[in-house]
Enzyme design. Structure first.
Site, PDB file in Angstrom:
ATOM      1  N   HIS A   1      23.862 -58.401 -20.716  1.00  0.00           N
ATOM      2  CA  HIS A   1      24.336 -59.717 -20.262  1.00  0.00           C
ATOM      3  C   HIS A   1      24.057 -60.812 -21.285  1.00  0.00           C
ATOM      4  CE1 HIS A   1      25.328 -58.094 -16.420  1.00  0.00           C
ATOM      5  NE2 HIS A   1      24.085 -57.889 -16.031  1.00  0.00           N
TER       6      HIS A   1
ATOM      7  N   ASP B   1      27.119 -49.607 -16.933  1.00  0.00           N
ATOM      8  CA  ASP B   1      26.244 -50.321 -15.987  1.00  0.00           C
ATOM      9  C   ASP B   1      27.139 -50.899 -14.885  1.00  0.00           C
ATOM     10  OD1 ASP B   1      23.264 -51.868 -16.086  1.00  0.00           O
ATOM     11  OD2 ASP B   1      24.844 -52.945 -15.004  1.00  0.00           O
TER      12      ASP B   1
ATOM     13  N   HIS C   1      27.072 -53.632 -13.486  1.00  0.00           N
ATOM     14  CA  HIS C   1      27.380 -55.043 -13.683  1.00  0.00           C
ATOM     15  C   HIS C   1      28.225 -55.209 -14.948  1.00  0.00           C
ATOM     16  CE1 HIS C   1      23.564 -54.737 -11.388  1.00  0.00           C
ATOM     17  NE2 HIS C   1      24.238 -55.558 -10.592  1.00  0.00           N
TER      18      HIS C   1
ATOM     19  N   ASP D   1      22.651 -48.241 -12.489  1.00  0.00           N
ATOM     20  CA  ASP D   1      22.776 -48.956 -11.216  1.00  0.00           C
ATOM     21  C   ASP D   1      24.083 -48.734 -10.451  1.00  0.00           C
ATOM     22  OD1 ASP D   1      23.896 -50.481 -13.253  1.00  0.00           O
ATOM     23  OD2 ASP D   1      22.505 -52.174 -13.005  1.00  0.00           O
TER      24      ASP D   1
HETATM   25  C1  9RB Z   1      21.227 -65.480  -8.500  1.00  0.00           C
HETATM   26  C2  9RB Z   1      22.253 -64.583  -8.661  1.00  0.00           C
HETATM   27  C3  9RB Z   1      21.500 -61.475 -10.311  1.00  0.00           C
HETATM   28  C4  9RB Z   1      22.092 -60.427  -9.647  1.00  0.00           C
HETATM   29  C5  9RB Z   1      22.126 -59.157 -10.229  1.00  0.00           C
HETATM   30  C6  9RB Z   1      21.578 -58.944 -11.462  1.00  0.00           C
HETATM   31  C7  9RB Z   1      21.658 -57.623 -12.082  1.00  0.00           C
HETATM   32  C8  9RB Z   1      21.568 -57.423 -13.382  1.00  0.00           C
HETATM   33  C9  9RB Z   1      21.743 -56.111 -13.965  1.00  0.00           C
HETATM   34  C10 9RB Z   1      21.002 -60.004 -12.124  1.00  0.00           C
HETATM   35  C11 9RB Z   1      20.950 -61.256 -11.553  1.00  0.00           C
HETATM   36  C12 9RB Z   1      23.419 -65.295  -8.539  1.00  0.00           C
HETATM   37  C13 9RB Z   1      19.774 -65.212  -8.538  1.00  0.00           C
HETATM   38  C14 9RB Z   1      24.781 -64.723  -8.633  1.00  0.00           C
HETATM   39  O1  9RB Z   1      21.308 -55.090 -13.546  1.00  0.00           O
HETATM   40  N1  9RB Z   1      22.513 -56.019 -15.000  1.00  0.00           N
HETATM   41  O2  9RB Z   1      22.833 -54.840 -15.563  1.00  0.00           O
HETATM   42  N2  9RB Z   1      21.448 -62.775  -9.837  1.00  0.00           N
HETATM   43  N3  9RB Z   1      22.194 -63.254  -8.934  1.00  0.00           N
HETATM   44  N4  9RB Z   1      23.130 -66.559  -8.279  1.00  0.00           N
HETATM   45  N5  9RB Z   1      21.819 -66.699  -8.278  1.00  0.00           N
HETATM   46  C15 9RB Z   1      21.151 -67.960  -8.045  1.00  0.00           C
HETATM   47 ZN    ZN Z   2      23.281 -53.705 -14.064  1.00  0.00          ZN
END
Ligand code: 9RB
Ligand code: ZN
Length: 374
Positions: free
Chosen positions: A143, A180, A182, A268
């Site tokens: 990311h 992945d 995501h 994931d």
């Molecule tokens: C938050 C949000 C996330 C949700 C999923 C991941 C996974 C990452 C991964 C990371 C952050 C949103 C906290 C949308 O495994 N990548 O490969 N966060 N989600 N808005 N907010 C405030």
């Molecule tokens: Zn992921």
């Protein structure tokens, strides 16, 4: 046949704090917890299973090193690198950039070791010291954008390895396949206008980052057509993943004919992951691995490097990693002990709406030119 493998104990020391997904904040209702969802124990357990199962005896250990500032700034801005370095010196560490990706003191060197390990494995494969390889790094990278970290990622390990392959190892055209769950937004952005790098991301539709990874995002300028997004609907099992592999990933690589294939390998999409809603088992990861191995065999002299990304089920990620690396190495040492549970669930057969999404993506593959036709 030899397969490189890399893990370093310090990847297990990446401190993600006492938050869950948000940093702990009692007033906001974010209860502290012993394990952040991205706690490194999941990956450490994968390494342990690779050792205890005996798979390690079939692998060639590759040693990583910290990526240099010059190597990291092929992808990231000096300001981002400086900020991570400075926060890493703080007694309580800092955050990768989005406020939900905390890191402890000293994280800079761990993140640099992750990027440098992706480089080291790529060097080992391109120089022919091993046929293919798996770099089990932490933290993840896919990311991360030039100017910031995001989604638990600090530096974009795979993108840094790709730039290194082009700058130092004599590779001109390479492909990055991201499975992945995501979206692989980092590589998409970094190589958006670059037709020498094909980026293919297989992910769950609008899971993370928000609203990222749509079919219509196909690259810009000279890179138009060289970014392929496969935003799978929720609930895809091994059948849908196999269909995406054989209908889009394999054909995209055949059209592009890369000299090297890099994979952003997240576990994931698995059926037990807390951060997504797919149903993939070790059978699905084996299919994905075979798909990129076969394509690398056809176009890249077999040169294939997998680099760890996400995966948050401490129970199932180790088996998914084991099956993936078994496939790379062409050996089988241990059955998936969870497969009797997740493999027997309904939902593994390809559904019409899943087929329709994959077929829609496949209509764009004609825009990818191979070197002879470029
Ligand atoms: C938050 C949000 C996330 C949700 C999923 C991941 C996974 C990452 C991964 C990371 C952050 C949103 C906290 C949308 O495994 N990548 O490969 N966060 N989600 N808005 N907010 C405030
Ligand atoms: Zn992921």
């Amino acid at each position: 046949m030899s397969t490189g493998y890399l893990w370093h104990e310090v990847f297990g020391w990446h401190d993600t704090g006492t938050g869950t997904l948000f940093p702990a904040d009692p007033a906001a209702g974010h209860q502290p917890i012993s394990h952040h969802v991205a706690h490194p124990d999941t990956k450490r357990r994968m390494h342990e299973l690779i050792c205890v199962s005996g798979l390690i005896d079939h692998l060639t250990r590759i040693t990583g090193r910290e990526a240099t500032r010059e190597e990291i700034t092929r992808v990231h801005t000096p300001a981002h690198v400086d900020r991570i370095a400075a926060e890493s010196e703080q007694p309580k560490g800092g955050d990768a950039g989005d406020g939900i990706s905390p890191f402890g003191k000293g994280a800079y060197r761990i993140a640099a070791l992750g990027a440098g390990s992706a480089i080291a494995m790529t060097e080992a494969v391109v120089r022919g010291e091993v046929d293919n390889g798996y770099a089990l790094v932490n933290p993840a990278g896919h990311h991360a954008l030039p100017e910031t970290g995001l989604g638990f990622c600090i530096f974009n390990n795979v993108a840094i390895a790709a730039k290194h392959a082009q700058a130092v190892l004599g590779i001109e055209r390479l492909a990055i396949v991201d499975w992945d769950v995501h979206h692989g937004n980092g590589a998409q952005a970094i190589f958006a206008d670059d037709p020498s790098v094909l980026t293919v991301s297989l992910h769950q539709d609008r899971c993370f980052p928000p609203n990222s990874g749509l079919v219509e995002e196909r690259g810009t300028g000279a890179g138009e057509g060289y970014n392929v997004n496969i935003p799978m609907p929720v609930g895809c099992g091994d059948g849908a993943y196999q269909y995406a592999a054989e209908t889009v990933i394999g054909p995209a690589l055949d059209a592009f004919r890369p000299e090297l294939v890099l994979v952003a390998s997240g576990f994931d999409p698995n059926a037990m992951d807390p951060l997504a809603r797919q149903l993939v088992t070790t059978r699905g990861f084996t299919t994905l691995t075979r798909t990129v191995m076969d394509a690398a065999e056809r176009h890249s002299q077999g040169r294939l490097v997998l680099v760890q990304e996400g995966g948050y089920s401490p129970v199932y990620v180790p088996f998914c990693g084991l099956a993936t690396i078994e496939t790379l190495a062409g050996v089988h040492v241990l059955d998936d002990a969870i497969l009797p549970v997740v493999g027997g669930m309904g939902g593994h057969d390809l559904e019409p709406h899943q087929r329709a999404l994959v077929d829609r993506v496949a209509t764009h593959l004609g825009d990818i030119a191979s070197p002879s036709s470029a």
